[in-house]
Design a protein around this motif. Structure first.
Motif, PDB file in Angstrom:
ATOM      1  N   VAL A  11       9.333  12.727  -8.309  1.00  0.00           N
ATOM      2  CA  VAL A  11       7.872  12.905  -8.222  1.00  0.00           C
ATOM      3  C   VAL A  11       7.285  11.891  -7.254  1.00  0.00           C
ATOM      4  CG1 VAL A  11       5.718  12.710  -9.507  1.00  0.00           C
ATOM      5  CG2 VAL A  11       7.658  13.930 -10.505  1.00  0.00           C
ATOM      6  N   LEU A  12       7.735  10.625  -7.345  1.00  0.00           N
ATOM      7  CA  LEU A  12       7.236   9.590  -6.438  1.00  0.00           C
ATOM      8  C   LEU A  12       7.605   9.919  -4.989  1.00  0.00           C
ATOM      9  CD1 LEU A  12       5.851   6.863  -6.047  1.00  0.00           C
ATOM     10  CD2 LEU A  12       8.059   5.759  -6.476  1.00  0.00           C
ATOM     11  N   LEU A  38      -1.013  -1.498   8.368  1.00  0.00           N
ATOM     12  CA  LEU A  38       0.375  -1.479   8.818  1.00  0.00           C
ATOM     13  C   LEU A  38       1.321  -1.859   7.686  1.00  0.00           C
ATOM     14  CD1 LEU A  38      -0.019  -3.062  12.367  1.00  0.00           C
ATOM     15  CD2 LEU A  38       0.869  -0.780  11.874  1.00  0.00           C
ATOM     16  N   VAL A  39       0.921  -2.826   6.868  1.00  0.00           N
ATOM     17  CA  VAL A  39       1.736  -3.197   5.708  1.00  0.00           C
ATOM     18  C   VAL A  39       1.866  -2.003   4.758  1.00  0.00           C
ATOM     19  CG1 VAL A  39       1.857  -4.687   3.667  1.00  0.00           C
ATOM     20  CG2 VAL A  39       1.192  -5.644   5.875  1.00  0.00           C
ATOM     21  N   CYS A  40       0.769  -1.282   4.554  1.00  0.00           N
ATOM     22  CA  CYS A  40       0.805  -0.118   3.667  1.00  0.00           C
ATOM     23  C   CYS A  40       1.718   0.966   4.215  1.00  0.00           C
ATOM     24  CB  CYS A  40      -0.607   0.432   3.468  1.00  0.00           C
ATOM     25  SG  CYS A  40      -1.667  -0.593   2.418  1.00  0.00           S
ATOM     26  N   TRP A  41       1.668   1.213   5.520  1.00  0.00           N
ATOM     27  CA  TRP A  41       2.532   2.239   6.100  1.00  0.00           C
ATOM     28  C   TRP A  41       4.003   1.847   5.995  1.00  0.00           C
ATOM     29  CZ3 TRP A  41       1.784   7.069   6.745  1.00  0.00           C
ATOM     30  CH2 TRP A  41       0.526   7.580   7.065  1.00  0.00           C
ATOM     31  N   GLN A  42       4.305   0.575   6.214  1.00  0.00           N
ATOM     32  CA  GLN A  42       5.691   0.138   6.057  1.00  0.00           C
ATOM     33  C   GLN A  42       6.146   0.345   4.615  1.00  0.00           C
ATOM     34  OE1 GLN A  42       7.629  -0.948   8.589  1.00  0.00           O
ATOM     35  NE2 GLN A  42       6.002  -0.864  10.107  1.00  0.00           N
ATOM     36  N   ALA A  43       5.266   0.051   3.666  1.00  0.00           N
ATOM     37  CA  ALA A  43       5.610   0.231   2.253  1.00  0.00           C
ATOM     38  C   ALA A  43       5.819   1.703   1.922  1.00  0.00           C
ATOM     39  CB  ALA A  43       4.519  -0.366   1.370  1.00  0.00           C
ATOM     40  N   GLY A  49      11.787   6.394   1.288  1.00  0.00           N
ATOM     41  CA  GLY A  49      13.233   6.512   1.456  1.00  0.00           C
ATOM     42  C   GLY A  49      13.994   6.088   0.214  1.00  0.00           C
ATOM     43  N   LEU A  50      13.556   4.990  -0.409  1.00  0.00           N
ATOM     44  CA  LEU A  50      14.219   4.511  -1.622  1.00  0.00           C
ATOM     45  C   LEU A  50      14.087   5.524  -2.757  1.00  0.00           C
ATOM     46  CD1 LEU A  50      15.707   2.151  -2.979  1.00  0.00           C
ATOM     47  CD2 LEU A  50      13.478   1.170  -3.542  1.00  0.00           C
ATOM     48  N   SER A  51      12.926   6.155  -2.869  1.00  0.00           N
ATOM     49  CA  SER A  51      12.704   7.126  -3.942  1.00  0.00           C
ATOM     50  C   SER A  51      13.546   8.385  -3.743  1.00  0.00           C
ATOM     51  CB  SER A  51      11.220   7.501  -4.019  1.00  0.00           C
ATOM     52  OG  SER A  51      10.428   6.369  -4.308  1.00  0.00           O
ATOM     53  N   MET A  52      13.604   8.889  -2.500  1.00  0.00           N
ATOM     54  CA  MET A  52      14.394  10.099  -2.237  1.00  0.00           C
ATOM     55  C   MET A  52      15.868   9.867  -2.518  1.00  0.00           C
ATOM     56  SD  MET A  52      12.826  11.970   1.160  1.00  0.00           S
ATOM     57  CE  MET A  52      12.754  10.506   2.175  1.00  0.00           C
ATOM     58  N   VAL A 297       2.608  -3.603  -2.272  1.00  0.00           N
ATOM     59  CA  VAL A 297       3.629  -4.251  -3.100  1.00  0.00           C
ATOM     60  C   VAL A 297       4.020  -3.342  -4.263  1.00  0.00           C
ATOM     61  CG1 VAL A 297       4.086  -6.208  -4.624  1.00  0.00           C
ATOM     62  CG2 VAL A 297       2.917  -6.577  -2.447  1.00  0.00           C
ATOM     63  N   ALA A 298       3.022  -2.691  -4.863  1.00  0.00           N
ATOM     64  CA  ALA A 298       3.305  -1.798  -5.990  1.00  0.00           C
ATOM     65  C   ALA A 298       4.179  -0.622  -5.563  1.00  0.00           C
ATOM     66  CB  ALA A 298       1.991  -1.292  -6.593  1.00  0.00           C
ATOM     67  N   LEU A 299       3.919  -0.109  -4.356  1.00  0.00           N
ATOM     68  CA  LEU A 299       4.741   1.006  -3.869  1.00  0.00           C
ATOM     69  C   LEU A 299       6.216   0.622  -3.779  1.00  0.00           C
ATOM     70  CD1 LEU A 299       2.651   2.673  -1.002  1.00  0.00           C
ATOM     71  CD2 LEU A 299       3.265   3.650  -3.216  1.00  0.00           C
ATOM     72  N   LEU A 300       6.471  -0.630  -3.427  1.00  0.00           N
ATOM     73  CA  LEU A 300       7.861  -1.087  -3.342  1.00  0.00           C
ATOM     74  C   LEU A 300       8.440  -1.422  -4.705  1.00  0.00           C
ATOM     75  CD1 LEU A 300       7.592  -3.395  -0.201  1.00  0.00           C
ATOM     76  CD2 LEU A 300       8.564  -1.105  -0.324  1.00  0.00           C
ATOM     77  N   LEU A 301       7.596  -1.918  -5.621  1.00  0.00           N
ATOM     78  CA  LEU A 301       8.095  -2.337  -6.926  1.00  0.00           C
ATOM     79  C   LEU A 301       8.380  -1.155  -7.847  1.00  0.00           C
ATOM     80  CD1 LEU A 301       5.903  -5.476  -7.750  1.00  0.00           C
ATOM     81  CD2 LEU A 301       8.287  -5.393  -6.999  1.00  0.00           C
TER      82      LEU A 301
END
Length: 314
Positions: A11-12, A38-43, A49-52, A297-301
């Protein structure tokens, strides 16, 4: 527990593949704070990619354990699965491996190709350019004999900052200083490295609309960031109008005069950049910037927690 984790990651991944990039690309606040955007786009790219890959890997290893670390250990040590292993489990493992290899491989290939192209253009340009200290406001600037107004930089271990003779003739000293400051910002902050993952993402997943959207948004943001850095170093009565006039003058130059892989002063959405310079919006508030960075940060965590936290409760 792993099936629920795989579903949550899927879902994510779906959210980060379409609605989140679409919303971020349509938002107006990134123009007010390109760095936070830019930080948000990198996240978004990393978390997507990590979620897929994580969703496929978790589903594929589900029969071997109740958490990803446990299942992975049982799988690599060839311990028997605790549940029946179906074809979809093997298929998910294969897809995860293929997707990871494709993303990393295309990233590496994009870096090698881009570096090779820049090196070739740099070697060719060094044969025809000459130091422009006498005609330009920066000692490191190289002068290219070309009638059209052109300005660009080629990043790398031996960066090259080039102005055409047409650009020198077209602009006054203040405008030339603005152009040079813009290109210096690209080189100093290594904006080509910020663009590279999104060039690779678009090449690896050409059918994904978010890949094009992300690439274009990041390209525009690095140009806006270079404009902001240039403005901070300029003096004079109206540096914004000076830089805007220089950008408009350079738009008349032929696009083919800018080498592939270079960063040009006319990059990105020129009309949006000029409007942003002439009618600047209020900078993003401290609370807004904090919220944007916390969201990144939340998107990565979140995917990291989904992958690892089940092991703590096992």
């Amino acid at each position: 527990m792993l099936p629920a984790t795989a579903l949550a990651l899927a879902v994510l991944a779906a959210l980060l593949a379409w609605p989140v990039p679409a919303a971020l690309s349509r938002a107006r606040w990134p123009q007010r704070d390109p760095v936070a955007a830019l930080v948000c786009w990198q996240a978004v790219g990393l978390a997507g990619g990590l979620s897929m890959i994580g969703a496929l890997l978790v589903h594929g290893l589900a029969p071997w354990g109740h958490s990803l670390p446990e299942a992975w250990w049982h799988w690599i040590t060839r311990q028997p699965a605790g549940e029946p292993v179906r074809g979809d489990h093997w298929g998910a493992q294969t897809l995860a491996a293929v997707l990871a290899a494709e993303l990393l491989g295309v990233l590496l290939l994009s870096w090698v190709r881009t570096a090779r192209t820049r090196r070739r253009h740099r070697e060719l340009l060094e044969l025809v350019v000459r130091p422009g200290a006498a005609a330009t406001p920066a000692a490191e600037t190289q002068l290219l004999e070309h009638p059209a107004p052109v300005a660009f930089c080629i990043p790398g271990a031996r960066p090259l900052l080039v102005l055409s003779s047409g650009m020198v003739a077209e602009l006054d000293d203040a405008q030339l200083r603005a152009v040079v400051a813009h290109e210096r910002a690209h080189l100093r902050e290594r904006h080509h490295l910020l663009l590279l993952p999104f060039v690779a993402w678009r090449a690896a997943l050409p059918v994904l609309p978010a890949a094009d959207r992300a690439h274009d948004a990041v390209r525009d943001l690095v140009e806006m960031r270079a404009d902001d850095v240039a403005l901070a170093s300029l003096t004079g009565p109206d540096p914004r109008r000076t830089l805007a006039a220089a950008i408009v003058a350079a738009v008349g130059g032929p696009g083919g005069a800018v080498p592939s892989g270079a960063l040009a002063v006319t990059g990105g959405a020129v009309a949006v950049r000029v409007r942003r310079l002439l009618a600047p919006a209020e900078p993003l508030s401290r609370a807004g910037r904090t919220a944007a960075l916390c969201s990144a940060v939340a998107l990565l965590l979140v995917p990291t927690a989904l992958l690892l936290l089940p092991a703590l409760g096992a």
